[in-house]
Design a protein around this motif. Sequence first.
Motif, PDB file in Angstrom:
ATOM      1  N   GLN A   1       0.730  -1.265  -0.105  1.00  0.00           N
ATOM      2  CA  GLN A   1       0.069   0.189   0.181  1.00  0.00           C
ATOM      3  C   GLN A   1       0.953   1.199   0.027  1.00  0.00           C
ATOM      4  N   PRO A   2       1.151   2.103  -1.152  1.00  0.00           N
ATOM      5  CA  PRO A   2       1.872   3.315  -1.189  1.00  0.00           C
ATOM      6  C   PRO A   2       1.812   4.334   0.052  1.00  0.00           C
ATOM      7  N   VAL A   3       0.401   4.551   0.520  1.00  0.00           N
ATOM      8  CA  VAL A   3       0.185   5.576   1.519  1.00  0.00           C
ATOM      9  C   VAL A   3       0.615   5.074   2.683  1.00  0.00           C
ATOM     10  N   LEU A   4       0.508   3.793   3.195  1.00  0.00           N
ATOM     11  CA  LEU A   4       1.067   3.119   4.578  1.00  0.00           C
ATOM     12  C   LEU A   4       2.552   2.922   4.431  1.00  0.00           C
ATOM     13  N   THR A   5       3.186   2.759   3.304  1.00  0.00           N
ATOM     14  CA  THR A   5       4.371   2.701   3.079  1.00  0.00           C
ATOM     15  C   THR A   5       5.356   4.095   3.319  1.00  0.00           C
ATOM     16  N   ILE A   6       4.609   5.061   2.718  1.00  0.00           N
ATOM     17  CA  ILE A   6       5.186   6.390   2.980  1.00  0.00           C
ATOM     18  C   ILE A   6       4.946   6.786   4.393  1.00  0.00           C
ATOM     19  N   ILE A   7       3.811   6.679   5.125  1.00  0.00           N
ATOM     20  CA  ILE A   7       3.518   6.746   6.484  1.00  0.00           C
ATOM     21  C   ILE A   7       4.699   6.206   7.528  1.00  0.00           C
TER      22      ILE A   7
END
Length: 402
Positions: free
Chosen positions: A299-305
């Motif tokens: 998941q891109p968003v969770l990765t960035i977080i």
Amino acid sequence: MWRNKNVWILLTGEFIAGLGLWLGIIGNLEFMQEQIPSDFLKSLLLAAGLLAGIAVGPLAGRLTDQYSKKTVMLISGFVRIISVVFMLIAIQTSSVWWMLVFLVLLQISAAFYFPALQAAIPLVVSEKDLLQLNGVHMNVSTLSRIIGTAAAGLLLVAIPLNAVYLLSMAAYIVLFGLTWFLQFDENKKASAVKDGQPKQGFKDVFPIIVKLPIVMMTLILTLIPLIFLGGFNLVVINISELQDSTAIKGWIYTAEGLAFMSGAFLIKRISYKFSPYKILFASSMLIGWSQLMLYFANQPVLTIIAFLLFGFSVGCFFPTAATIFQTRVPKDFHGRFFSFRNMMDRVFFQVVLLMTGFLLDAVGLQNMSVMFGALSIVMTTIFFIRSRNLRASAETEQSARS
């Protein structure tokens, strides 16, 4: 502090050298992706360079304490410039062996340069400015990493790989020139070391570490972020492959870098409210949770977080740890201590790097992240409990004496 020209030389040199370093690192990743299919074999190649740095560590520590820090930095800077020549040969011949020579020389240079730099910083500013300078210095390093990785990504599309390394060499040449202009008083320190012959040995630093519990505890805690950092580039490559996205690499480096800068910028204010112990333990715990979050690396968003959380944590952790080392360890032992710390980091970094490469091939990124995250949290919890018990015992002994 800001009127001190040495501060500006160090910061400018760090920024320019960082650009060169990260141009080279991204170039390394590109070269390895073309030449080496296995993550484990990639980690073996990177580990070979680290091993060379570990081997010269004791010599680097002794020479840094016995001779001028500036001279050590200049010689290691020259070796760093020469090392790029071998990488250019590797690209021309498509030879992994020439890249190995490049990595060995680069790591030997780093084994001398970074202990000398850490020992020089307390000679440049007063003790009250150390935490701020450490934070700013790490911010400049991170800014150069953000710009360097972004520039490397663009340059690799526009120009050949060997041209990227030529730009990296140019940055190292500029750093070498700036180092010549450093001026700080270390003659008194050098003579003191020479007069006290028993202090010459590399092993003499170990009793100093044992006598200083906060230094010992901080040394152990620095292993926590290395669990993440050891295989950082391999993890980024795997996330890119998992999400089938080249752009996510840039987003990860940028997010982690900006978060790191935020932590390093705010650390002086945070230190007014919390003790160094609390900052180190809280940061270590957050690092563990950021690793656990990479179970959702698809998941891109969770990765960035996750990388934002990690970046902020290490941004608070490393300036605090560096200031503890620079202020608590006697200056006569700075060269040997920072060389020992460099060796310890490299050994652990090498173990984590090899383990990361193996686990990525064996169990995959997501399962490995859970394993490493759980290990970080358990280690932090154990050290925290032990630290509380040691401080409670010390307080009991002190009250009994009084």
